[in-house]
Design a protein around this motif. Structure first.
Motif, PDB file in Angstrom:
ATOM      1  N   UNK A   1      -3.174  -3.968  -4.711  1.00  0.00           N
ATOM      2  CA  UNK A   1      -4.620  -4.171  -4.718  1.00  0.00           C
ATOM      3  C   UNK A   1      -5.300  -3.101  -5.574  1.00  0.00           C
ATOM      4  N   UNK A   2      -6.373  -3.500  -6.255  1.00  0.00           N
ATOM      5  CA  UNK A   2      -7.201  -2.562  -7.027  1.00  0.00           C
ATOM      6  C   UNK A   2      -8.374  -2.144  -6.151  1.00  0.00           C
ATOM      7  N   UNK A   3      -8.270  -0.982  -5.546  1.00  0.00           N
ATOM      8  CA  UNK A   3      -9.284  -0.526  -4.588  1.00  0.00           C
ATOM      9  C   UNK A   3      -9.936   0.755  -5.095  1.00  0.00           C
ATOM     10  N   UNK A   4     -11.240   0.698  -5.272  1.00  0.00           N
ATOM     11  CA  UNK A   4     -12.009   1.867  -5.721  1.00  0.00           C
ATOM     12  C   UNK A   4     -11.425   2.492  -6.980  1.00  0.00           C
ATOM     13  N   UNK A   5     -10.978   1.631  -7.893  1.00  0.00           N
ATOM     14  CA  UNK A   5     -10.458   2.099  -9.164  1.00  0.00           C
ATOM     15  C   UNK A   5      -9.021   2.554  -9.140  1.00  0.00           C
ATOM     16  N   UNK A   6      -8.335   2.398  -8.017  1.00  0.00           N
ATOM     17  CA  UNK A   6      -6.934   2.806  -7.909  1.00  0.00           C
ATOM     18  C   UNK A   6      -6.065   1.613  -7.531  1.00  0.00           C
ATOM     19  N   UNK A   7      -4.822   1.618  -8.002  1.00  0.00           N
ATOM     20  CA  UNK A   7      -3.866   0.582  -7.624  1.00  0.00           C
ATOM     21  C   UNK A   7      -3.102   1.048  -6.387  1.00  0.00           C
ATOM     22  N   UNK A   8      -3.189   0.258  -5.326  1.00  0.00           N
ATOM     23  CA  UNK A   8      -2.527   0.580  -4.073  1.00  0.00           C
ATOM     24  C   UNK A   8      -1.532  -0.525  -3.751  1.00  0.00           C
ATOM     25  N   UNK A   9      -0.298  -0.142  -3.452  1.00  0.00           N
ATOM     26  CA  UNK A   9       0.755  -1.125  -3.201  1.00  0.00           C
ATOM     27  C   UNK A   9       1.325  -0.946  -1.801  1.00  0.00           C
ATOM     28  N   UNK A  10       1.738  -2.085  -1.226  1.00  0.00           N
ATOM     29  CA  UNK A  10       2.334  -2.067   0.109  1.00  0.00           C
ATOM     30  C   UNK A  10       3.101  -3.358   0.330  1.00  0.00           C
ATOM     31  N   UNK A  11       3.912  -3.363   1.371  1.00  0.00           N
ATOM     32  CA  UNK A  11       4.623  -4.563   1.797  1.00  0.00           C
ATOM     33  C   UNK A  11       3.889  -5.113   3.017  1.00  0.00           C
ATOM     34  N   UNK A  12       3.325  -6.308   2.900  1.00  0.00           N
ATOM     35  CA  UNK A  12       2.585  -6.905   4.012  1.00  0.00           C
ATOM     36  C   UNK A  12       2.967  -8.370   4.162  1.00  0.00           C
ATOM     37  N   UNK A  13       2.778  -8.895   5.347  1.00  0.00           N
ATOM     38  CA  UNK A  13       2.991 -10.314   5.570  1.00  0.00           C
ATOM     39  C   UNK A  13       1.842 -11.084   4.917  1.00  0.00           C
ATOM     40  N   UNK A  14       2.097 -12.303   4.426  1.00  0.00           N
ATOM     41  CA  UNK A  14       1.039 -13.078   3.761  1.00  0.00           C
ATOM     42  C   UNK A  14      -0.185 -13.342   4.634  1.00  0.00           C
ATOM     43  N   UNK A  15      -0.016 -13.281   5.952  1.00  0.00           N
ATOM     44  CA  UNK A  15      -1.138 -13.555   6.855  1.00  0.00           C
ATOM     45  C   UNK A  15      -2.070 -12.362   7.040  1.00  0.00           C
ATOM     46  N   UNK A  16      -1.697 -11.204   6.504  1.00  0.00           N
ATOM     47  CA  UNK A  16      -2.487  -9.981   6.702  1.00  0.00           C
ATOM     48  C   UNK A  16      -3.795 -10.071   5.920  1.00  0.00           C
ATOM     49  N   UNK A  17      -4.897  -9.774   6.589  1.00  0.00           N
ATOM     50  CA  UNK A  17      -6.201  -9.816   5.931  1.00  0.00           C
ATOM     51  C   UNK A  17      -6.424  -8.565   5.088  1.00  0.00           C
ATOM     52  N   UNK A  18      -7.400  -8.674   4.208  1.00  0.00           N
ATOM     53  CA  UNK A  18      -7.774  -7.512   3.396  1.00  0.00           C
ATOM     54  C   UNK A  18      -8.219  -6.367   4.297  1.00  0.00           C
ATOM     55  N   UNK A  19      -8.953  -6.670   5.349  1.00  0.00           N
ATOM     56  CA  UNK A  19      -9.408  -5.632   6.278  1.00  0.00           C
ATOM     57  C   UNK A  19      -8.234  -4.886   6.892  1.00  0.00           C
ATOM     58  N   UNK A  20      -7.234  -5.617   7.366  1.00  0.00           N
ATOM     59  CA  UNK A  20      -6.071  -4.972   7.977  1.00  0.00           C
ATOM     60  C   UNK A  20      -5.277  -4.163   6.956  1.00  0.00           C
ATOM     61  N   UNK A  21      -5.154  -4.675   5.735  1.00  0.00           N
ATOM     62  CA  UNK A  21      -4.434  -3.944   4.701  1.00  0.00           C
ATOM     63  C   UNK A  21      -5.151  -2.633   4.387  1.00  0.00           C
TER      64      UNK A  21
END
Length: 213
Positions: free
Chosen positions: A65-85
């Motif tokens: 994800x591109x958050x506040x100008x930074x690229x943040x990576x993680x392993x998440x289930x497809x059902x995970x919301x943006x809020x939870x991530x």
């Protein structure tokens, strides 16, 4: 007895037939097949389209994800919301989970500079888009003018709604730099404050607008 009239056999009903020589039964069969053909074709097309989409999950998949100008990576289930991530994977806890139904606005973030409820967006679906949270607007010792205006006008109490209001206000002022009271009321209608600090919030919006936030 010989003089009795001979009984006539009842006539069998004739099949209704159109002038074209097609019976009513055959006509109904033809009509049914004709009507069903587009539906069958549409169902086949949908099945083909689904077959071409790569399956995701149910296990974890890589997400960036591109958050506040930074690229943040993680392993998440497809059902995970943006809020939870944001909260659980990247420790960006400004956006709050309150209603978790996309109605209160406490989880508001900007997605390509547009206001969205992060509890209603899947993290996997917003890859490649610009995400801005309240953490991206200012920092301790150098608050964004909207944040400073909320402090100056005591526009928060418990604080749960405040990050969402701050983000929504920033987006609102980008569109309406010189808002009227009615525009402020309508423009922030998607966010709710259960503490009822609406007077302070509106005063904060007016102050931020005057400072060109």
């Amino acid at each position: 007895m010989d003089d009795l009239p001979e009984k006539k056999k009842p006539n069998k009903p004739r099949k209704a037939q159109s002038s074209s020589g097609v019976s009513r039964r055959d006509f109904l069969k033809i009509s049914g097949v004709t009507a069903a053909a587009p539906l069958v074709a549409q169902a086949s097309a949908l099945a083909l389209a689904e077959a071409e989409v790569a399956a995701q999950g149910p296990g974890k998949v890589p997400v960036t994800l591109n958050v506040n100008g930074k690229k943040l990576s993680a392993q998440v289930e497809p059902r995970v919301t943006l809020l939870d991530a944001l909260r659980d994977q990247f420790e960006l806890t400004g956006a709050k989970r309150v209603c978790d139904r996309g109605t209160c606005g406490a989880c508001t973030v900007l997605l390509d500079d547009k206001v969205v409820y992060s509890c209603s967006q899947l993290a996997i679906d917003v890859q490649g888009r610009e995400i801005t949270t309240v953490e991206g607007l200012g920092e301790p010792g150098k608050l964004h003018p909207v944040q400073q205006a909320f402090v100056d006008n005591d526009a928060q109490q418990c604080g749960f709604c405040t990050p969402g209001f701050v983000v929504a206000t920033k987006a609102f002022l980008d569109q309406h730099p010189h808002p009227t009271p009615e525009q402020i009321k309508h423009g922030l209608g998607g966010n709710f404050c259960r503490c009822g600090t609406y007077a302070g919030i509106r005063a904060a919006v007016v102050q931020a607008a005057k400072k060109g936030a």
